[in-house]
Design a protein around this motif. Structure first.
Motif, short mmCIF file in Angstrom:
data_model
loop_
_atom_site.label_atom_id
_atom_site.label_comp_id
_atom_site.label_asym_id
_atom_site.label_seq_id
_atom_site.Cartn_x
_atom_site.Cartn_y
_atom_site.Cartn_z
N VAL A 133 0.85 -1.46 0.18
CA VAL A 133 0.15 -0.08 -0.26
C VAL A 133 0.72 1.26 -0.37
O VAL A 133 2.17 1.78 0.31
CB VAL A 133 -0.73 0.22 0.73
CG1 VAL A 133 -0.02 0.04 2.22
CG2 VAL A 133 -1.95 0.87 0.95
N ILE A 134 0.10 2.21 -0.56
CA ILE A 134 1.31 3.13 -0.66
C ILE A 134 0.33 4.47 -0.42
O ILE A 134 -0.30 4.83 -1.30
CB ILE A 134 1.71 4.16 -1.79
CG1 ILE A 134 2.35 2.49 -2.57
CG2 ILE A 134 1.99 5.51 -2.45
CD1 ILE A 134 2.96 3.30 -4.37
N ALA A 135 0.25 5.00 0.85
CA ALA A 135 -0.34 6.58 0.91
C ALA A 135 -0.02 7.78 0.13
O ALA A 135 1.32 8.27 0.29
CB ALA A 135 -0.78 6.78 2.29
N VAL A 136 -0.78 8.57 -0.73
CA VAL A 136 -0.52 9.55 -1.24
C VAL A 136 -0.49 10.96 -1.24
O VAL A 136 -2.41 10.90 -0.82
CB VAL A 136 -0.81 9.29 -2.97
CG1 VAL A 136 -0.51 10.66 -3.77
CG2 VAL A 136 -0.14 8.23 -3.86
N LEU A 137 0.07 11.95 -0.44
CA LEU A 137 -0.28 13.05 0.37
C LEU A 137 0.00 13.90 -0.56
O LEU A 137 1.40 14.15 -0.52
CB LEU A 137 0.47 13.55 1.21
CG LEU A 137 0.04 12.01 2.35
CD1 LEU A 137 1.10 11.29 3.47
CD2 LEU A 137 -1.26 12.17 3.79
N PRO A 138 -0.74 14.57 -1.44
CA PRO A 138 -0.74 15.88 -1.92
C PRO A 138 -0.42 17.08 -1.27
O PRO A 138 -0.96 17.39 -0.32
CB PRO A 138 -1.88 15.90 -2.85
CG PRO A 138 -2.70 15.51 -2.28
CD PRO A 138 -2.13 14.19 -0.88
N VAL A 139 0.55 17.74 -1.75
CA VAL A 139 1.18 19.45 -1.23
C VAL A 139 1.26 20.36 -2.24
O VAL A 139 1.46 19.58 -3.25
CB VAL A 139 2.81 18.71 -0.60
CG1 VAL A 139 2.19 17.60 1.11
CG2 VAL A 139 3.45 18.15 -1.54
N ALA A 140 1.34 21.36 -2.19
CA ALA A 140 1.92 22.41 -2.34
C ALA A 140 3.37 22.74 -2.65
O ALA A 140 3.83 23.46 -3.55
CB ALA A 140 0.64 23.39 -2.07
N ASP A 141 3.55 22.96 -1.42
CA ASP A 141 5.27 23.57 -0.78
C ASP A 141 6.02 22.12 -1.05
O ASP A 141 5.91 21.29 0.32
CB ASP A 141 4.70 24.16 0.49
CG ASP A 141 6.13 24.88 0.41
OD1 ASP A 141 7.67 24.34 0.41
OD2 ASP A 141 6.19 25.89 1.35
N ALA A 186 -3.70 21.82 -6.25
CA ALA A 186 -5.31 21.32 -6.33
C ALA A 186 -5.99 20.26 -5.09
O ALA A 186 -6.59 21.26 -4.22
CB ALA A 186 -5.76 20.77 -7.07
N PRO A 187 -5.53 19.61 -5.07
CA PRO A 187 -5.88 18.74 -3.49
C PRO A 187 -5.41 18.67 -2.02
O PRO A 187 -5.33 18.05 -1.32
CB PRO A 187 -5.80 17.00 -3.87
CG PRO A 187 -5.11 17.04 -5.05
CD PRO A 187 -4.65 18.11 -5.83
N ALA A 188 -4.24 19.84 -2.34
CA ALA A 188 -3.40 19.40 -0.95
C ALA A 188 -4.44 19.81 -0.27
O ALA A 188 -4.89 20.42 -0.13
CB ALA A 188 -2.04 20.81 -1.37
N GLY A 189 -3.68 19.39 1.38
CA GLY A 189 -4.69 19.26 2.49
C GLY A 189 -6.12 18.62 2.94
O GLY A 189 -6.18 18.67 3.40
N GLN A 190 -6.20 17.56 1.27
CA GLN A 190 -7.10 17.16 1.42
C GLN A 190 -7.09 15.60 1.81
O GLN A 190 -8.36 15.14 1.82
CB GLN A 190 -8.27 16.76 0.12
CG GLN A 190 -7.93 18.74 0.07
CD GLN A 190 -9.10 19.13 -1.27
OE1 GLN A 190 -10.31 18.33 -1.43
NE2 GLN A 190 -8.72 19.99 -1.95
N THR A 191 -6.18 15.29 2.21
CA THR A 191 -5.57 13.69 2.65
C THR A 191 -6.17 13.31 4.21
O THR A 191 -5.00 14.37 4.89
CB THR A 191 -4.47 12.86 1.72
OG1 THR A 191 -4.98 13.31 0.39
CG2 THR A 191 -4.86 11.78 1.71
N THR A 192 -6.13 11.94 4.40
CA THR A 192 -6.34 11.95 5.81
C THR A 192 -5.06 10.27 5.74
O THR A 192 -6.05 9.88 5.16
CB THR A 192 -7.23 11.66 5.98
OG1 THR A 192 -8.04 12.42 6.95
CG2 THR A 192 -7.26 10.73 7.54
#
Length: 124
Positions: A10-18, A60-66
């Motif tokens: 499993v890979i948890a993908v965490l989108p970020v802006a910075d 765009a989706p940064a900050g919306q993942t848990t």
């Protein structure tokens, strides 16, 4: 439905802006720089035998993942993170499990969870 024995990782993908801020934050609590950076704006850490965290630049989706990560000892995990300069929130004790959480610089939520053994004869 796929058999659980067919699942291998499993890979948890965490989108970020910075990207740079995220790399610094994750490196603090994981305790090392990324294990691999397979592409520009993508970094990965192996956190268990077949479990990875991937930080990727995607504003765009940064900050919306848990992401929820199971640990054997929540107090030890919190102490390790605090010693690395990445403190986590208060512990929530639900009797059968304990949790603590933090937000990365993008606002994604990372939650550590420890299952707590129930005493025999007590509801769990």
């Amino acid at each position: 439905m796929t058999s659980a024995s067919n699942l291998t990782s499993v890979i948890a993908v965490l989108p970020v802006a910075d990207y740079d801020a995220a790399i610094a934050w994750y490196a603090k609590w994981i305790g090392r720089q990324p294990d691999v950076e397979p592409a520009d704006g993508v970094a990965e850490w192996q956190i268990a035998e077949q479990a990875w965290i991937q930080v990727s630049t995607d504003p765009a989706p940064a900050g919306q993942t848990t992401v929820v990560i199971g640990v054997a000892d929540l107090d030890a995990q919190r102490a390790s993170c605090a010693a690395a300069g990445a403190p986590w929130g208060e512990v929530n004790d639900y009797g059968f499990l304990k949790t603590t959480a933090a937000q990365d610089p993008a606002g994604n939520t990372i939650t550590f969870v420890q299952e707590v053994a129930q005493e025999e004869g007590r509801p769990g």
